[in-house]
Design a protein around this motif. Sequence first.
Motif: not given
Length: 269
Positions: A171-178, A184-185, A203-207
């Motif tokens: 999920l983190a890789e997807f968010i970073d790419a897209v 807002m997310l 939380a470590t990936i900003g959520l």
Amino acid sequence: MNRLKPLQSTLMPPATGLEALRVATYNIHKGVRGVGRAKRLEIHNLGQAVESFDADLVFLQEVRLFNTRESRHFQRTSFGWPDQGQAEFLAPEGYDVAYRTNAVTRHGEHGNALLSRWPIGEIGHHDVSDHRFEQRGLLHVPVQWQGATLHAVVAHFGLVHASRLRQVARLAEFIDAVVPADEMLIVAGDFNDWNERLDSPMATIGLQRAVAPDATRMQRLTFPSLAPVFALDRFYLRGLRCVSTMVPRGMAWARMSDHLPLVAELEPA
């Protein structure tokens, strides 16, 4: 089919202001409950339920586009198996619909859906299956809300904790790419996190998990629907804050799915 009495049209108080966003997440169990002769179709009752949320965005899991066995089992009458896919069938009038398949089965398939009162952009899908026994995916939908782009991701994570951790990483890789960092997310759905150990990795990936300021743990429990003891269904946020949450309860809700829905009101952070 035994139809429910009409559900209350608005589950929560009116939105607190123009910038309030009402969201709901619901695992609908493919619109069918029971087995054998006791099997019953709940998709029509679920339609009333979705309408009663009066939500801007509805995140749905275990939604079917088609299933040949179930469509034969339930007659195609006005109260039988719908001619259209379940996401389209459940969408209140005027809502945009996004749907993508996660899992292909012997008789059909099922996946995630987003129903939006606001205009949507290009629909994306990202496979996060961790092993061959579970087909999992992320549905990504950009939504135009209050003149800004809000990214909605519908998720349904795996049954094993190690798989869920790897799915957080993907999920983190997807968010970073897209997803642009300044937009807002919302990531919402059924996380199958029985022991509630995903908040820290997310939380470590900003959520941050959406928890109302005055909410107790009991007010977040959604599974099993008859006597809930687990908080499997959640919203994780970036750029938004949670104002209030609620889980509708009662026998009418317990019969429709093995999960209860979670409804929240959000505002820009």
